[in-house]
Scaffold this motif. Structure first.
Motif, mmCIF file in Angstrom:
data_model
loop_
_atom_site.group_PDB
_atom_site.id
_atom_site.type_symbol
_atom_site.label_atom_id
_atom_site.label_comp_id
_atom_site.label_asym_id
_atom_site.label_seq_id
_atom_site.Cartn_x
_atom_site.Cartn_y
_atom_site.Cartn_z
ATOM 1 N N THR A 169 0.830 -1.206 0.000
ATOM 2 C CA THR A 169 0.000 0.000 0.000
ATOM 3 C C THR A 169 0.864 1.255 0.000
ATOM 4 N N PHE A 172 2.839 1.452 -3.666
ATOM 5 C CA PHE A 172 2.081 1.681 -4.893
ATOM 6 C C PHE A 172 0.887 2.606 -4.713
ATOM 7 N N GLY A 173 0.526 2.900 -3.478
ATOM 8 C CA GLY A 173 -0.609 3.790 -3.247
ATOM 9 C C GLY A 173 -1.945 3.085 -3.226
ATOM 10 N N VAL A 174 -1.960 1.771 -3.452
ATOM 11 C CA VAL A 174 -3.196 0.988 -3.381
ATOM 12 C C VAL A 174 -2.904 -0.300 -2.623
ATOM 13 N N PHE A 182 -4.532 -2.054 -10.752
ATOM 14 C CA PHE A 182 -3.444 -1.081 -10.883
ATOM 15 C C PHE A 182 -2.519 -1.467 -12.028
ATOM 16 N N LYS A 202 0.799 7.082 -10.236
ATOM 17 C CA LYS A 202 0.064 8.034 -9.394
ATOM 18 C C LYS A 202 -1.375 8.189 -9.864
ATOM 19 N N ALA A 205 -3.360 4.952 -9.137
ATOM 20 C CA ALA A 205 -3.712 4.845 -7.721
ATOM 21 C C ALA A 205 -4.817 5.830 -7.354
#
Length: 968
Positions: A169, A172-174, A182, A202, A205
């Motif tokens: 998380t 990768f932002g997710v 993604f 970015k 995500a």
């Protein structure tokens, strides 16, 4: 990890051998003879495998390599991996020896024709996790991140990276559950899998966090502005194929290579074959390794020992370090790293060492004019306990064994009672220099009364986590008055809320980072192995900074009546959520397994039916083949084309064609059921806690800017409910014998909030009189008596009511209703003519947002809009839509939190056995004894309706059943 839990270690052999080849010098079996066989990759592989065995000893160990030849992905997309360079000849020559030596080291080696290594790893990981086995995957391949869950962790020994749920998380932002979506959006340049042009990590995500999934994103694709939005729409036809290419299969048939599956016993780590290893080492010129096997009782020579590598390697060798038996990611996986010498395992230190450790901690603190103490004896501890009991407010910080709040154990505790002063009680530190520490159980027993005293006011950073940690030791902490994470969330929702960011932003302090003490990734050691002096400085600093941050932020909140109310709500919500998380919800695994089987049968049937209609087999996920079948063979009409002129077969086209033709309808159902099976029925049971059989989701409280909660592991808010099959997933959320499930949710909550905020007379009248608000809206728009409104007109009004809340344009309304733009515009004009208060509210809200940079909920929560005055038109328009919607979403979030707090307080006050087990959107879910059914049916709606007094009545409705689905 429990003491009896076993571990499966899976090595991505293909990743390893390439890294070994490029990291090592050009070694040869006969040194200096370039015509002799290359051995650098072999030696590097030995080093890496031995280092991993020391770092991550496994009960079951498998090294998986890619076999030569095509796989299903090549058939699906001929350009798959088309740009990859051929394997260097020197590396190819070392493949067979690498396989041989890995087997001799005791590992199972797999290279299965027609199945990629990633798919073998995915299948074995899921097989093991389903049996409660802990899985460690060692690889540098980020694509494997989609496999991560509470049971599966990926480690990258070369750069020290750990990809657990939190690690994925953060990177990768997710979360891992969204990694397939993604990767589909971003594409994979290495494997030549296209994504959406101009969409990087970015943007991907951001979209996925906003919409929740790729399918939801595609359903709103027409609302995405700019070049990226157009590219997304252009790629609709491709994305199902891209998703199939990037999705790691977890259900491969490995029975031919591993006939014993699902039993893992055939994969058990074997003893090294030292006699054969010695012959192998001598054959390839590894004289040092061969000599080490000649010494009775001595294991294989440490990686990087003299005699095998050129002298230049000495410059990068590391000094020996001690290795503890504590389960965690420990020593370096560096190719040249040396293991600890024998006899350096953890052992208690004498009193002199303890005194030296305490003195060192004091010196470290004194160097920065801070008074930090390490408590190693009872007089020092008792003196601080007296201070805690006398203090007006105490900051607490726990150091633990895990980020998993339900399983973490305490390693140490720190306290601060005034800025610059703190104390650390080490309890579980191990290592050759670790001092004798106070016994943990007795320390906790002495602290228990103070911790459980509601009058003893306490402070923390993310206190919900610490409450779980103490609860794991039988202590229910009371008296948490403040949480600096929540203070930041209320004051500055659009900024980071972790302690490091708060300290730097508000104190100008950049404290010690966890990685500074423990390292990163595979090199990371458990906190219990951190030197006590450094651990004390780190933990004391956290408590100290927490107290200082509080002293700066709390006066700002206290001075604002509305923010004070929101902050107190968040504090109360944190306590209620702790109870909800602790309760968990029981999962019926057999029900999920049955649903998966039924879905699988239906999916196969749909494929057969599709083939029959088409008159031939074809790839249901291939836009190219779909186009040929649809338009060339069956003569279906072309609805639209892509930007490149290709005939589109995207979701929108399929839905339109499905109105008149059977094949597109079959394909839509096939896609829907395949996603449901892969995402939910196959996976949900594996997330249940092995000891309780319950899912204990984590509710993230300080994430959404609207105040809404988010949940993960699993994400309860994304369970599909639009189809009968999707709703059936909720059947697996069950009550134990003698108990029931109840669901209570607000009726049309956001429309009621719109009526309150806008003060529109017509909307207020409809709700006050208990009318069907959609029928009442239709009557106003079409100029009819409510009794004369048709079902179709009511449907139009419902779409308009909810669409306007989310800023739907005339174009969006036209699409939603299947009418032309002129007609949609006319409906909107009629709506605003009859509901002028709504238009006035929207105009005033946008103006207010532009003037102050934020909007507020009914209760005073601030919702910041950084783009509200942006010169970029699309961004500004999006912020304007958010300005209208955010007060409604935010107020709804506030109301459900108020309800949860009020209902929990009533349950506690009356000593009931009813439990809140989930909070999903505007819904509270309960597990209750059958004897308390009448109370839940009568009191819960009354409590929920009474948490606030709006201009319209609040209405909550309750359903009851043996499972969550029946309760709806």
């Amino acid at each position: 990890m429990t003491e009896t839990q076993k571990t499966l270690v899976l090595v991505d052999g293909s990743s390893y051998l390439y890294r070994a080849f490029h990291a090592m010098p050009d070694l040869r079996a006969v040194p200096g003879d370039p015509s002799s066989p290359p051995t650098g990759a072999i030696r590097g592989m030995i080093n890496m495998m031995q280092a991993l065995q020391k770092e991550q000893p496994g009960d079951y160990t498998v090294c998986v390599f890619d076999a030569s030849g095509p796989t299903f992905r090549d058939a699906l997309y001929p350009e798959y991996k088309a740009h990859r360079s051929p394997m260097p000849d020197d590396l190819r020559a070392q493949i067979a020896p690498i396989h041989e030596v890995v087997r001799l080291l005791g590992w199972t080696v797999l290279d299965i024709p027609g199945v990629e290594a990633d798919d073998v790893i995915g299948t074995l990981a899921r097989t093991a996790a389903a049996q409660g086995v802990r899985v460690i995957v060692s690889s540098g391949d980020k694509d494997l991140s989609q496999l991560v869950d509470p049971h599966v962790t990926i480690i990258d020994t070369m750069n020290g990276k750990v990809r657990d749920v939190a690690g994925v998380t953060a990177e990768f932002g997710v979360p891992p559950a969204l990694m397939i979506d993604f990767q589909t959006l971003v594409g994979d340049q290495v494997d030549n899998v296209p994504g959406v042009p101009k969409v990087g990590p970015k943007t991907a995500a951001k979209w996925l966090l906003e919409y929740g999934s790729l399918d939801a994103l595609l359903a709103h694709a027409d609302q995405i502005k700019g070049v990226a939005g157009q590219n997304l729409r252009d790629q609709r036809d491709w994305l199902p194929t891209g998703r199939q290419l990037v999705t790691i299969k977890t259900d491969c048939d490995l029975s031919e290579s591993l006939p014993g599956l699902p039993s893992l016993e055939g994969l058990a780590q074997r003893e090294r074959d030292n006699a054969s290893l010695r012959d192998f080492y001598e054959r390839y010129g590894f004289k040092g390794l061969a000599r080490s096997l000649e010494v009775p009782g001595k294991g294989a020579e440490p990686a990087g020992a003299a005699g095998d590598l050129p002298d230049r390697s000495a410059a990068v060798r590391r000094q020996p370090r001690s290795v503890s038996a504590a389960p965690a990611f420990g020593a370096s996986g560096d190719l040249f790293a040396e293991p600890a010498p024998p006899g350096t395992e953890s052992a208690p230190a004498d009193d002199a060492t303890a005194a030296a450790q305490a003195a060192e901690a004091t010196e470290l603190a004194a160097a920065s004019a801070l008074r930090y103490e390490t408590l190693l004896d009872w007089p020092a501890f008792d003196a601080w306990l007296d201070r805690l009991q006398a203090a007006e407010l105490v900051a607490i910080d726990t150091e633990t064994t895990s980020l998993d709040a339900m399983r973490a154990e305490i390693v140490g505790i720190s306290f601060s009672v005034q800025p610059g002063e703190a104390a650390y009680v080490p309890l579980l530190h191990a290592g050759p220099d670790a001092p004798v520490q106070l016994p943990r159980d007795e320390v906790l027993a002495r602290l228990k009364h103070w911790l459980e005293d509601p009058a003893a006011r306490k402070l923390g950073q993310h206190v919900k986590y610490d409450r779980h940690v103490f609860a794991n030791h039988g202590i229910e902490v009371r008296g948490y008055a403040h949480d600096t994470m929540l203070q930041s969330y209320v004051l500055e929702v659009h900024k980071p809320h972790n302690l490091a960011s708060l300290a730097e932003r508000h104190l100008g302090r950049s404290g010690i980072h966890y990685e500074d003490l423990c390292g990163k990734g595979a090199k990371q050691i458990p906190f219990a192995q951190v030197e006590v002096a450094r651990a004390a400085e780190y933990s004391c600093e956290d408590s100290d900074m927490t107290l200082e941050v509080h002293q700066l932020l709390w006066p700002l909140i206290e001075a604002d009546q509305k923010l004070s109310r929101i902050y107190q709500l968040e504090i109360d919500t944190s306590e209620a959520l702790f109870r909800v998380e602790r309760n968990g919800v029981l999962i019926d695994a057999p029900t999920l397994a049955r649903q998966s089987h039924e879905l699988g049968q239906r999916i196969l049937q749909l494929e057969a039916e599709a083939y029959e209609i088409a008159g031939q087999p074809f790839n249901l996920a291939s836009p190219k083949q779909l186009g040929e079948i649809f338009f060339d063979k069956l003569g279906l009409p072309v609805i639209k084309k892509t930007a490149t002129g290709a005939r589109s077969t995207d979701e929108e086209v399929l839905e339109k064609l499905a109105e008149d033709y059977p094949l597109p309808a079959k394909l839509l159902e096939h896609r829907s059921l395949s996603k449901l099976k892969g995402t939910y029925t196959d996976k949900l049971a594996s997330l249940a806690h092995p000891r309780t059989g319950r899912v204990h989701t984590h509710y993230a409280q300080a994430v959404a800017v609207t105040g809404r909660l988010s949940s993960n592991e699993p994400n309860l808010q994304n369970i599909p409910i639009r189809t009968p099959e999707g709703r059936r997933v909720r059947e697996a959320f069950v009550a134990p014998p003698g108990r029931l499930i109840a669901s209570a949710d607000y009726s049309q909550i956001e429309l009621r909030i719109m009526a309150h905020l806008s003060g529109d007379a017509a909307l207020l009248k409809a709700f006050a009189e208990g009318l069907d608000v959609h029928r009442a809206t239709a009557a106003e728009i079409f100029g009819l008596a409510p009794a004369e409104v048709s079902s179709e007109q009511r449907r139009y009004a419902k779409v308009i009511n909810f669409g306007l809340i989310y800023g739907m344009s005339g174009f969006g309304l036209a699409k939603a209703l299947g009418i032309d733009n002129a007609a949609a515009k006319n409906y909107i004009e009629r709506y605003f003519l009859r509901f002028s208060g709504v238009r006035d509210y929207m105009d005033q809200t946008k103006a207010q947002a532009k003037a102050q940079g934020y909007v507020e909920t009914v209760f005073g929560r601030r919702l910041y809009l950084p783009e509200i005055n942006s010169p970029n038109g699309p961004r500004r328009a999006a912020a304007e839509r958010a300005a209208i919607n955010a007060p409604m979403q935010g107020t709804a979030a506030d109301l459900i939190k108020l309800s949860m707090v009020a209902v929990q307080a009533a349950i506690d006050a009356q000593g009931l056995g009813t439990r809140i087990i989930m909070q999903v959107h505007d819904e509270l879910v309960f597990e209750l004894p059958e004897s308390e059914l009448d109370w839940v049916r009568t009191e819960v709606p009354r409590l929920m309706a009474g948490v606030a007094e709006l201009k319209v009545p609040l209405l909550a409705e309750v359903g009851v059943g043996a499972n969550w689905e029946q309760a709806h």
